[in-house]
Design a protein around this motif. Structure first.
Motif, PDB file in Angstrom:
ATOM      1  N   THR A 145      64.966-109.171 -11.522  1.00 44.89           N
ATOM      2  CA  THR A 145      66.171-109.501 -10.767  1.00 44.89           C
ATOM      3  C   THR A 145      66.104-111.005 -10.534  1.00 44.89           C
ATOM      4  O   THR A 145      65.170-111.678 -10.989  1.00 44.89           O
ATOM      5  CB  THR A 145      66.204-108.775  -9.409  1.00 44.89           C
ATOM      6  OG1 THR A 145      65.140-109.273  -8.587  1.00 44.89           O
ATOM      7  CG2 THR A 145      66.052-107.270  -9.571  1.00 44.89           C
ATOM      8  N   ASP A 146      67.052-111.561  -9.784  1.00 51.46           N
ATOM      9  CA  ASP A 146      66.975-112.975  -9.433  1.00 51.46           C
ATOM     10  C   ASP A 146      65.758-113.270  -8.569  1.00 51.46           C
ATOM     11  O   ASP A 146      65.231-114.377  -8.581  1.00 51.46           O
ATOM     12  CB  ASP A 146      68.252-113.417  -8.699  1.00 51.46           C
ATOM     13  CG  ASP A 146      69.443-113.513  -9.627  1.00 51.46           C
ATOM     14  OD1 ASP A 146      69.231-113.640 -10.857  1.00 51.46           O
ATOM     15  OD2 ASP A 146      70.582-113.449  -9.134  1.00 51.46           O
ATOM     16  N   ALA A 147      65.293-112.260  -7.812  1.00 50.28           N
ATOM     17  CA  ALA A 147      64.232-112.483  -6.838  1.00 50.28           C
ATOM     18  C   ALA A 147      62.843-112.044  -7.267  1.00 50.28           C
ATOM     19  O   ALA A 147      61.847-112.554  -6.758  1.00 50.28           O
ATOM     20  CB  ALA A 147      64.594-111.767  -5.531  1.00 50.28           C
ATOM     21  N   THR A 161      70.348-100.417  -7.447  1.00 48.58           N
ATOM     22  CA  THR A 161      71.785-100.230  -7.260  1.00 48.58           C
ATOM     23  C   THR A 161      72.417-101.595  -7.018  1.00 48.58           C
ATOM     24  O   THR A 161      71.765-102.518  -6.505  1.00 48.58           O
ATOM     25  CB  THR A 161      72.088 -99.278  -6.094  1.00 48.58           C
ATOM     26  OG1 THR A 161      71.453 -99.756  -4.908  1.00 48.58           O
ATOM     27  CG2 THR A 161      71.593 -97.864  -6.404  1.00 48.58           C
ATOM     28  N   ASP A 162      73.691-101.702  -7.398  1.00 46.54           N
ATOM     29  CA  ASP A 162      74.419-102.980  -7.298  1.00 46.54           C
ATOM     30  C   ASP A 162      73.538-104.108  -7.817  1.00 46.54           C
ATOM     31  O   ASP A 162      73.241-105.061  -7.097  1.00 46.54           O
ATOM     32  CB  ASP A 162      74.869-103.242  -5.859  1.00 46.54           C
ATOM     33  CG  ASP A 162      75.852-102.178  -5.400  1.00 46.54           C
ATOM     34  OD1 ASP A 162      76.728-101.799  -6.205  1.00 46.54           O
ATOM     35  OD2 ASP A 162      75.743-101.722  -4.247  1.00 46.54           O
ATOM     36  N   ALA A 163      73.121-103.977  -9.066  1.00 42.38           N
ATOM     37  CA  ALA A 163      72.093-104.855  -9.606  1.00 42.38           C
ATOM     38  C   ALA A 163      72.491-105.507 -10.916  1.00 42.38           C
ATOM     39  O   ALA A 163      73.254-104.956 -11.701  1.00 42.38           O
ATOM     40  CB  ALA A 163      70.809-104.063  -9.821  1.00 42.38           C
ATOM     41  N   ALA A 164      71.921-106.692 -11.113  1.00 39.65           N
ATOM     42  CA  ALA A 164      71.935-107.374 -12.406  1.00 39.65           C
ATOM     43  C   ALA A 164      70.471-107.555 -12.786  1.00 39.65           C
ATOM     44  O   ALA A 164      69.702-108.156 -12.031  1.00 39.65           O
ATOM     45  CB  ALA A 164      72.643-108.716 -12.300  1.00 39.65           C
ATOM     46  N   LEU A 165      70.083-107.001 -13.921  1.00 40.42           N
ATOM     47  CA  LEU A 165      68.686-107.033 -14.351  1.00 40.42           C
ATOM     48  C   LEU A 165      68.562-107.651 -15.732  1.00 40.42           C
ATOM     49  O   LEU A 165      69.454-107.518 -16.568  1.00 40.42           O
ATOM     50  CB  LEU A 165      68.113-105.613 -14.415  1.00 40.42           C
ATOM     51  CG  LEU A 165      68.173-104.744 -13.166  1.00 40.42           C
ATOM     52  CD1 LEU A 165      67.621-103.365 -13.474  1.00 40.42           C
ATOM     53  CD2 LEU A 165      67.409-105.384 -12.027  1.00 40.42           C
ATOM     54  N   THR A 166      67.416-108.289 -15.965  1.00 40.77           N
ATOM     55  CA  THR A 166      67.045-108.729 -17.302  1.00 40.77           C
ATOM     56  C   THR A 166      65.852-107.883 -17.714  1.00 40.77           C
ATOM     57  O   THR A 166      64.868-107.772 -16.974  1.00 40.77           O
ATOM     58  CB  THR A 166      66.686-110.223 -17.320  1.00 40.77           C
ATOM     59  OG1 THR A 166      67.826-110.960 -16.866  1.00 40.77           O
ATOM     60  CG2 THR A 166      66.309-110.673 -18.722  1.00 40.77           C
TER      61      THR A 166
END
Length: 182
Positions: A145-147, A161-166
């Motif tokens: 995630t960003d964090a 949930t409600d996520a953007a993942l690489t």
């Protein structure tokens, strides 16, 4: 992002009593759920439980081959990562099981328009959605995630949930990815 290891799986009987599954994710936890991920062991031919209103995906994790009787004809899952999808209300059964197999079962409310794909390394993917799951079939997969970044080992699952993942799947690794659009 939550990391779900195999030791956290919750055993429960199939709805039709013909087997046992181990639940990884139920979202939301109350009925009716929108998303459910579980791992089932198939040891003998058996009918699948009906789940009207859901789309189902089955991914062979290990063992097999397994022959399934589905509405559009027989399907054989022979190698880890083999994937099939079918409507939850459609009659489905394992008709031939060559040896004990473990299978990832993904069920999502059909109204949500989810997708499941198997990603073979080397590959990097960015995914985003109301819900995202990354289940590692082989090797280890990095999910960020960003964090934070988590290394998701064999048969573990990253859930957000409600996520953007690489997702970074190295050579030799294999992952099943669920995306529920936001």
């Amino acid at each position: 992002m939550q990391l779900i290891e195999p030791t956290a799986w919750i055993a429960q009987p199939w709805r039709n009593g013909a087997g046992t599954t181990r639940e990884l994710v139920r979202w939301p936890e109350a009925e009716p759920f929108a998303v459910r991920l579980s791992v089932a062991e198939l040891t003998a031919p058996a009918p699948f439980s009906s789940f009207a209103g859901y789309q189902r995906w089955l991914v062979l994790l290990e063992g097999g081959p397994v022959t399934l009787a589905l509405a559009d004809g027989p399907t054989v899952l022979a190698a880890p990562g083999d994937l099939v999808t079918f409507a939850g209300a459609a009659p489905a059964a394992a008709t031939a099981v060559a040896g004990t197999s473990r299978d990832l079962n993904v069920m999502v409310s059909a109204a949500l328009g989810a997708r499941v794909e198997v990603v073979r390394g080397p590959a990097t993917q960015a995914v985003a959605g109301a819900a995202v799951a990354v289940f590692t079939l082989a090797g280890a997969v990095a999910v960020a995630t960003d964090a934070t970044t988590a290394l998701v080992g064999r048969h573990a699952c990253a859930w957000a949930t409600d996520a953007a993942l690489t997702i970074a799947v190295p050579a030799g690794a294999l992952a099943a990815v669920l995306v529920v659009p936001g």
